[in-house]
Design a protein around this motif. Structure first.
Motif, PDB file in Angstrom:
ATOM      1  N   ARG A 119     -78.652  31.764 -41.930  1.00 34.53           N
ATOM      2  CA  ARG A 119     -80.015  32.531 -42.162  1.00 34.53           C
ATOM      3  C   ARG A 119     -79.659  33.927 -42.929  1.00 34.53           C
ATOM      4  O   ARG A 119     -80.596  34.697 -43.180  1.00 34.53           O
ATOM      5  CB  ARG A 119     -80.217  32.939 -40.496  1.00 34.53           C
ATOM      6  CG  ARG A 119     -80.677  31.990 -39.527  1.00 34.53           C
ATOM      7  CD  ARG A 119     -81.254  32.160 -38.309  1.00 34.53           C
ATOM      8  NE  ARG A 119     -82.438  32.872 -38.634  1.00 34.53           N
ATOM      9  CZ  ARG A 119     -83.842  32.085 -38.755  1.00 34.53           C
ATOM     10  NH1 ARG A 119     -83.625  30.785 -38.625  1.00 34.53           N
ATOM     11  NH2 ARG A 119     -85.135  32.745 -39.234  1.00 34.53           N
ATOM     12  N   ASP A 120     -78.578  33.892 -43.555  1.00 38.55           N
ATOM     13  CA  ASP A 120     -78.199  35.230 -44.344  1.00 38.55           C
ATOM     14  C   ASP A 120     -77.751  34.836 -45.711  1.00 38.55           C
ATOM     15  O   ASP A 120     -76.991  33.686 -45.834  1.00 38.55           O
ATOM     16  CB  ASP A 120     -77.000  36.087 -43.636  1.00 38.55           C
ATOM     17  CG  ASP A 120     -76.606  37.248 -44.630  1.00 38.55           C
ATOM     18  OD1 ASP A 120     -77.377  38.149 -44.626  1.00 38.55           O
ATOM     19  OD2 ASP A 120     -75.621  37.134 -44.990  1.00 38.55           O
ATOM     20  N   ALA A 121     -78.168  35.776 -46.869  1.00 40.85           N
ATOM     21  CA  ALA A 121     -77.934  35.173 -48.091  1.00 40.85           C
ATOM     22  C   ALA A 121     -76.527  35.083 -48.399  1.00 40.85           C
ATOM     23  O   ALA A 121     -75.777  34.240 -49.021  1.00 40.85           O
ATOM     24  CB  ALA A 121     -78.587  36.081 -49.083  1.00 40.85           C
ATOM     25  N   MET A 122     -75.751  36.092 -47.765  1.00 43.17           N
ATOM     26  CA  MET A 122     -74.189  36.401 -48.060  1.00 43.17           C
ATOM     27  C   MET A 122     -73.388  35.256 -47.188  1.00 43.17           C
ATOM     28  O   MET A 122     -72.394  34.704 -47.582  1.00 43.17           O
ATOM     29  CB  MET A 122     -73.618  37.639 -47.686  1.00 43.17           C
ATOM     30  CG  MET A 122     -74.102  38.884 -48.775  1.00 43.17           C
ATOM     31  SD  MET A 122     -73.472  40.425 -48.523  1.00 43.17           S
ATOM     32  CE  MET A 122     -71.869  40.174 -48.902  1.00 43.17           C
ATOM     33  N   GLY A 123     -74.010  34.909 -45.850  1.00 43.51           N
ATOM     34  CA  GLY A 123     -73.516  33.816 -45.058  1.00 43.51           C
ATOM     35  C   GLY A 123     -73.665  32.551 -45.895  1.00 43.51           C
ATOM     36  O   GLY A 123     -72.490  31.787 -45.669  1.00 43.51           O
ATOM     37  N   ARG A 124     -74.649  32.208 -46.538  1.00 38.61           N
ATOM     38  CA  ARG A 124     -74.869  31.031 -47.177  1.00 38.61           C
ATOM     39  C   ARG A 124     -73.646  30.817 -48.255  1.00 38.61           C
ATOM     40  O   ARG A 124     -73.377  29.702 -48.461  1.00 38.61           O
ATOM     41  CB  ARG A 124     -76.510  30.891 -47.579  1.00 38.61           C
ATOM     42  CG  ARG A 124     -77.399  30.572 -46.669  1.00 38.61           C
ATOM     43  CD  ARG A 124     -78.731  30.098 -47.013  1.00 38.61           C
ATOM     44  NE  ARG A 124     -79.440  31.307 -47.752  1.00 38.61           N
ATOM     45  CZ  ARG A 124     -80.136  32.188 -47.519  1.00 38.61           C
ATOM     46  NH1 ARG A 124     -80.456  32.236 -46.137  1.00 38.61           N
ATOM     47  NH2 ARG A 124     -80.795  33.110 -48.203  1.00 38.61           N
ATOM     48  N   ALA A 458     -73.518  33.220 -56.572  1.00 39.61           N
ATOM     49  CA  ALA A 458     -72.257  32.582 -56.290  1.00 39.61           C
ATOM     50  C   ALA A 458     -71.127  33.126 -57.099  1.00 39.61           C
ATOM     51  O   ALA A 458     -69.719  33.385 -56.661  1.00 39.61           O
ATOM     52  CB  ALA A 458     -72.150  31.045 -56.258  1.00 39.61           C
ATOM     53  N   ALA A 459     -71.480  33.237 -58.434  1.00 40.11           N
ATOM     54  CA  ALA A 459     -70.357  33.826 -59.419  1.00 40.11           C
ATOM     55  C   ALA A 459     -70.166  35.314 -58.972  1.00 40.11           C
ATOM     56  O   ALA A 459     -68.991  35.636 -59.145  1.00 40.11           O
ATOM     57  CB  ALA A 459     -70.693  33.512 -60.609  1.00 40.11           C
ATOM     58  N   PHE A 460     -71.177  35.787 -58.669  1.00 39.77           N
ATOM     59  CA  PHE A 460     -71.010  37.367 -58.299  1.00 39.77           C
ATOM     60  C   PHE A 460     -69.942  37.585 -57.117  1.00 39.77           C
ATOM     61  O   PHE A 460     -69.153  38.252 -57.198  1.00 39.77           O
ATOM     62  CB  PHE A 460     -72.287  37.819 -58.056  1.00 39.77           C
ATOM     63  CG  PHE A 460     -72.154  39.311 -57.601  1.00 39.77           C
ATOM     64  CD1 PHE A 460     -72.570  40.420 -58.867  1.00 39.77           C
ATOM     65  CD2 PHE A 460     -71.833  40.109 -56.520  1.00 39.77           C
ATOM     66  CE1 PHE A 460     -72.710  41.619 -58.345  1.00 39.77           C
ATOM     67  CE2 PHE A 460     -72.015  41.253 -56.173  1.00 39.77           C
ATOM     68  CZ  PHE A 460     -72.043  42.149 -57.206  1.00 39.77           C
ATOM     69  N   ALA A 461     -70.321  36.480 -56.090  1.00 44.14           N
ATOM     70  CA  ALA A 461     -69.378  36.617 -54.712  1.00 44.14           C
ATOM     71  C   ALA A 461     -67.780  36.219 -55.281  1.00 44.14           C
ATOM     72  O   ALA A 461     -67.064  36.560 -54.577  1.00 44.14           O
ATOM     73  CB  ALA A 461     -69.724  35.736 -53.984  1.00 44.14           C
ATOM     74  N   ARG A 462     -67.534  35.416 -56.108  1.00 44.91           N
ATOM     75  CA  ARG A 462     -66.468  35.059 -56.593  1.00 44.91           C
ATOM     76  C   ARG A 462     -65.613  36.035 -57.554  1.00 44.91           C
ATOM     77  O   ARG A 462     -64.415  35.818 -57.846  1.00 44.91           O
ATOM     78  CB  ARG A 462     -66.143  33.693 -57.256  1.00 44.91           C
ATOM     79  CG  ARG A 462     -66.718  32.301 -56.271  1.00 44.91           C
ATOM     80  CD  ARG A 462     -66.419  31.230 -56.726  1.00 44.91           C
ATOM     81  NE  ARG A 462     -66.950  30.906 -58.067  1.00 44.91           N
ATOM     82  CZ  ARG A 462     -68.216  30.275 -58.295  1.00 44.91           C
ATOM     83  NH1 ARG A 462     -69.018  29.949 -57.147  1.00 44.91           N
ATOM     84  NH2 ARG A 462     -68.981  30.348 -59.237  1.00 44.91           N
TER      85      ARG A 462
END
Length: 518
Positions: A119-124, A458-462
């Motif tokens: 239910r959360d963008a960062m969680g996904r 996703a690239a931002f998170a990595r």
């Protein structure tokens, strides 16, 4: 009935002791008026700030953010990760209890995070990295990943709604699309369902079984020591009425003060104002519905970049110049680490340009249905936009209601075109937390989607460093200007006000009542 043990007798005595002590003296009650009434109590079910404010008092998190933006352990005592970043182990602090007296276990945590993450963008994004949570023993939570994810702690400790609060196992097993019917957390305050009077008041009571961390409290992190007996959340939809009650001593705290009453409150005896800058500012937005006409057409959405005059909006809602940021074209807040000008040339107020741009689209007079919260600054912002829309040639249908009704209406995919809202700056400072960008192509009210954005998130998170994330934030913002998930109507501060009899009140745009004395 479970057998009575020495432990349960001692626990019952410990939980009852404060009640006995309070019977010998008057209870210390802080009466507060928050931004609105909390009507959705399931902490994962909405990104509404009022639900988060409720949740931060009733629930707890594994990690938490301090005032410098650092992520620190909260429910976690120790943690470690493998050299390849694919295996994480978290050991819970001993003695953590839920409000029903049950011990908090790693299994509660694993199931809570499994319910929260989709239910959360960062969680996904964490799930996309192959995240799997499991309990190795009662106090050890294990996270296994298929690929490295550098922002594991930032995800688990984020203050952005929906926050990854920890629930008891029986509640964490509730399907994600079904609201909780019971509210049990392990936070410093317990929700008194028996004292809840919807439309009138809600009572949160000091939880005697809460074990605060030993270090001082610092924003959402550190030792949350409750020094009052009860927090009474009063419902006063009219802010002027609340301010009058504050000056009369009938309430102790008002989260949002009307700008036109600031001079009076500044002169009032016994009143302290809290006006903060930087990340404690707010960002106002018009959120657009991409599934319903007329804003299902991207060209029509883009016309709005010519119709929002940020300085005029903040002036109309009465923001004094010292509390406004002026014109800000950054999705990620101005004066923040990711402040960006990419694509911001689109934010160019001109009714004449809007008329010409609208004439070049397929617009055929479909009404722009605006959901407005009665008596709020959001409604004032909507009224300014409505006038500009009409001048540009749009048909406008302004519908006035309370915030709870807006939340219900915005969940439907038809029947509305836009609503006005404002959010804490700390929620909007990153592509991973900005509600209307982080939820691109997700089932989130507004339903905006550009397939180029999710891979960039996703690239931002990595990304391994700030410079890499900054480049990606610019790229995402340039696309977002074309997508137009929302149009910002300004960045500003809303002062809170409180009676000077409150001591130790955390200086934050988030309402917090631990460490407060009266």
């Amino acid at each position: 009935m479970p057998p009575t043990t020495r432990r349960t007798i001692l626990l019952a005595g410990a939980l009852a002791a404060p009640a006995l002590s309070r019977s010998a003296r008057a209870a210390t009650v802080v009466n507060a008026v928050l931004e609105s009434e909390a009507v959705i109590l399931d902490p994962y079910f909405t990104t509404a700030a009022i639900t988060r404010s409720f949740g931060t008092h009733v629930f707890d998190t594994l990690f938490a953010m301090d005032s410098a933006g650092a992520i620190r352990p909260q429910m976690v005592e120790t943690f470690s990760s493998a050299e390849d970043g694919l295996l994480w182990r978290f050991t819970l602090r001993p003695g953590l209890l839920f409000h029903d007296g049950a011990a908090v276990t790693a299994r509660d945590c694993a199931l809570s995070l499994q319910r929260w993450a989709p239910r959360d963008a960062m969680g996904r994004l964490l799930l996309a990295a192959g995240a799997a949570f499991e309990a190795a023993d009662a106090r050890t939570l294990v996270l296994r990943l298929r690929e490295p994810f550098p922002l594991v702690l930032e995800v688990l400790g984020k203050p952005n709604a929906p926050v990854p609060f920890i629930l008891p196992e029986r509640l964490a097993r509730t399907p994600g699309d079904t609201r909780l019917t019971e509210v049990i957390g392990s936070g410093p305050f317990a929700f008194r369902a028996d004292l809840w009077r919807p439309g009138n008041s809600m009572v949160l009571e000091k939880f005697a079984g809460y074990a605060p961390r030993p270090e001082p409290a610092d924003f959402m992190a550190g030792g949350k020591r409750v020094k009052i007996d009860q927090l009474s959340l009063r419902v006063m939809p009219d802010q002027a009425t609340a301010s009058t009650a504050l000056m009369a001593g009938e309430i102790d705290y008002q989260q949002y003060v009307p700008f036109d009453l600031l001079p009076m409150l500044e002169r009032a005896r016994g009143i302290t104002l809290m006006g903060l800058g930087g990340l404690h500012m707010f960002q106002g937005n018009f959120r657009l519905n991409h599934l319903a006409p007329p804003f299902d057409d991207p060209k029509i959405r883009q016309v709005l970049w010519h119709l929002v005059d940020q300085p005029a909006v903040t002036q109309a809602i009465g923001v004094p110049p010292r509390y406004a940021a002026g014109r800000c074209g950054s999705f990620w807040m101005c004066d923040s680490p990711y402040e960006s000008t990419a694509g911001a040339e689109a934010l160019d107020f001109s009714v004449d340009k809007a008329k010409a741009a609208l004439a070049a689209t397929s617009y055929a007079g479909q009404p722009v249905v605006m959901l407005e919260v009665q008596g709020s600054i959001s409604q004032t912002a909507s009224m300014v936009l409505a006038q500009n829309l009409k001048q540009a040639g749009f048909t406008v249908d302004q519908q006035v209601m309370d915030w709870g009704t807006v939340l219900a209406r915005r969940a439907r995919k038809e029947g509305w075109s836009l609503f006005s809202v404002y959010a804490n700056g700390i929620d909007m400072i990153s592509p991973l937390t900005h509600f209307y960008v982080a939820n691109t192509c997700a089932d989130y009210p507004g339903w905006s989607c550009d397939p180029r954005i999710p891979p960039l998130l996703a690239a931002f998170a990595r990304a391994p460093d700030l410079a890499g994330r900054k480049r990606l934030a610019d790229e995402i913002q340039a696309i977002a200007y074309g997508l137009t998930p929302a149009v910002s109507w300004g960045q500003f501060t809303i002062p809170a006000a409180y009676r000077s009899t409150l001591r130790g009140l955390p200086q934050s745009s988030f309402p917090m009542f631990w460490n407060v004395e009266k």
